[in-house]
Design an enzyme around this catalytic site. Structure first.
Site, PDB file in Angstrom:
ATOM      1  N   ILE A 151     -11.073  10.320   1.028  1.00 41.82           N
ATOM      2  CA  ILE A 151     -11.728  10.281   2.329  1.00 41.82           C
ATOM      3  C   ILE A 151     -13.222  10.499   2.123  1.00 41.82           C
ATOM      4  CG2 ILE A 151     -11.811  11.345   4.627  1.00 41.82           C
ATOM      5  CD1 ILE A 151      -9.107  10.059   3.876  1.00 41.82           C
ATOM      6  N   ARG A 197     -16.976  19.582  -3.258  1.00 39.90           N
ATOM      7  CA  ARG A 197     -16.733  18.378  -2.483  1.00 39.90           C
ATOM      8  C   ARG A 197     -18.033  17.800  -1.897  1.00 39.90           C
ATOM      9  NH1 ARG A 197     -13.121  14.687   0.545  1.00 39.90           N
ATOM     10  NH2 ARG A 197     -14.880  13.590   1.428  1.00 39.90           N
ATOM     11  N   SER A 255      -7.092  -5.462  -7.280  1.00 37.87           N
ATOM     12  CA  SER A 255      -6.790  -6.869  -6.953  1.00 37.87           C
ATOM     13  C   SER A 255      -7.588  -7.342  -5.739  1.00 37.87           C
ATOM     14  CB  SER A 255      -5.286  -7.084  -6.736  1.00 37.87           C
ATOM     15  OG  SER A 255      -4.848  -6.520  -5.534  1.00 37.87           O
ATOM     16  N   ASN A 256      -7.923  -6.422  -4.830  1.00 37.68           N
ATOM     17  CA  ASN A 256      -8.774  -6.818  -3.693  1.00 37.68           C
ATOM     18  C   ASN A 256     -10.198  -7.100  -4.158  1.00 37.68           C
ATOM     19  OD1 ASN A 256      -7.311  -6.687  -0.970  1.00 37.68           O
ATOM     20  ND2 ASN A 256      -6.553  -4.888  -2.068  1.00 37.68           N
ATOM     21  N   THR A 312      -9.736  -1.583   3.846  1.00 40.66           N
ATOM     22  CA  THR A 312      -8.477  -2.311   3.989  1.00 40.66           C
ATOM     23  C   THR A 312      -7.321  -1.341   3.789  1.00 40.66           C
ATOM     24  OG1 THR A 312      -7.135  -4.154   3.235  1.00 40.66           O
ATOM     25  CG2 THR A 312      -8.557  -3.145   1.579  1.00 40.66           C
ATOM     26  N   HIS A 313      -6.320  -1.449   4.664  1.00 40.13           N
ATOM     27  CA  HIS A 313      -5.210  -0.491   4.664  1.00 40.13           C
ATOM     28  C   HIS A 313      -3.886  -1.262   4.685  1.00 40.13           C
ATOM     29  CE1 HIS A 313      -3.149   3.273   5.337  1.00 40.13           C
ATOM     30  NE2 HIS A 313      -2.431   2.660   6.264  1.00 40.13           N
TER      31      HIS A 313
HETATM   32  C1  GAR Z   1      -4.366  -1.870  -1.292  1.00 39.03           C
HETATM   33  O1  GAR Z   1      -3.101  -2.238  -0.809  1.00 39.03           O
HETATM   34  C2  GAR Z   1      -5.095  -1.030  -0.269  1.00 39.03           C
HETATM   35  O2  GAR Z   1      -4.832  -1.380   1.040  1.00 39.03           O
HETATM   36  C3  GAR Z   1      -4.529   0.334  -0.571  1.00 39.03           C
HETATM   37  O3  GAR Z   1      -4.527   0.393  -1.964  1.00 39.03           O
HETATM   38  C4  GAR Z   1      -4.246  -0.918  -2.469  1.00 39.03           C
HETATM   39  C5  GAR Z   1      -5.246  -1.212  -3.557  1.00 39.03           C
HETATM   40  O4  GAR Z   1      -4.886  -2.356  -4.258  1.00 39.03           O
HETATM   41  N1  GAR Z   1      -5.342   1.352   0.024  1.00 39.03           N
HETATM   42  C6  GAR Z   1      -4.840   2.427   0.606  1.00 39.03           C
HETATM   43  O5  GAR Z   1      -3.649   2.691   0.615  1.00 39.03           O
HETATM   44  C7  GAR Z   1      -5.859   3.341   1.237  1.00 39.03           C
HETATM   45  N2  GAR Z   1      -5.222   4.249   2.130  1.00 39.03           N
HETATM   46  P1  GAR Z   1      -5.859  -2.980  -5.357  1.00 39.03           P
HETATM   47  O6  GAR Z   1      -6.351  -1.847  -6.249  1.00 39.03           O
HETATM   48  O7  GAR Z   1      -4.993  -3.936  -6.104  1.00 39.03           O
HETATM   49  O8  GAR Z   1      -6.983  -3.651  -4.635  1.00 39.03           O
END
Ligand code: GAR
Length: 213
Positions: A105, A78, A26-27, A121-122
């Site tokens: 990571i 890895r 979604s991002n 984004t976190h």
């Molecule tokens: C988002 O909330 C992002 O911050 C999180 O995964 C989701 C992805 O959403 N990332 C983490 O937790 C990384 N540690 P999306 O697939 O709908 O963009």
């Protein structure tokens, strides 16, 4: 800042964004919805995922954006996977690499290849609740306010210089899914705004602090 693609971040031509995502995307969808706007300053040119089933792949395909799947199972170890991800990203000649729900990571060697040009984004207010379960951990701690953070990626886990944050209240009957959905609404807007600002104005890290402009 001049980047390998020859695009000075902060110039008038669109910065090349490569998005790394493991999930629904979604991002990524929010960036794709923004990048045609006149003056946005950035354009998604490629998607790289570690998951062959990631919904983000469908979004990229529907938007006509090229993508690459770099699945750990396809690599000997890895270090080889790390190199594979870096190669897949480099093919798109990114000005900025955006981790948008990428759940692995990345190694220091990856970051060395794109120095100061990887943002993440976190779904929590860092430095609280880093890692793969930021929403669950915040809920378990009983915080009344959490949120989301966009930050420059360094060699630690969600430890890099913070670019922008938005607070989201925790409601009494929230579970992980409901809270994460509300965070993601704020997160998408924050990511789109922050990436656009970086693309238009440039990004520097000065004394460990991220500076846009
Ligand atoms: C988002 O909330 C992002 O911050 C999180 O995964 C989701 C992805 O959403 N990332 C983490 O937790 C990384 N540690 P999306 O697939 O709908 O963009």
């Amino acid at each position: 800042m001049q980047t390998p693609s020859g695009h000075p971040v902060g110039s008038t031509s669109a910065a090349r964004l490569v998005v790394l995502a493991s999930g629904g995307g979604s991002n990524l969808a929010a960036l794709l919805a923004a990048h045609d706007a006149p003056g946005y300053g950035a354009r998604v040119v490629g998607l790289v995922t570690d998951k062959p089933t990631a919904g983000a792949l469908d979004l990229a395909r529907d938007a006509g954006i090229a993508s690459a799947v770099v699945a750990p199972a396809d690599f000997e170890d890895r270090a080889a996977w790390d190199r594979g991800v870096a190669e897949a990203v480099a093919v798109f000649r990114p000005d900025l690499v955006v981790l948008a729900g990428f759940m692995r990571i990345l190694s220091p060697s990856f970051l060395d290849r794109f120095p100061g040009r990887v943002v993440n984004t976190h779904p929590a207010l860092l430095p609280s609740f880093p890692g793969a379960h930021g929403v669950r951990d915040a809920l378990a701690h009983g915080v009344r306010v959490t949120g989301c953070t966009v930050h420059v990626v360094d060699a630690g886990v969600d430890t890099g210089p913070i670019l922008a944050q938005v607070a989201v209240p925790v409601l009494p009957d929230d579970d992980e899914a409901s809270l994460h959905e509300r965070i993601k609404v704020a997160e998408r807007a924050l990511l789109v705004e922050t990436v656009g600002r970086i693309a238009r104005d440039g990004l520097r890290v000065v004394d460990g602090r991220a500076v846009i402009g």
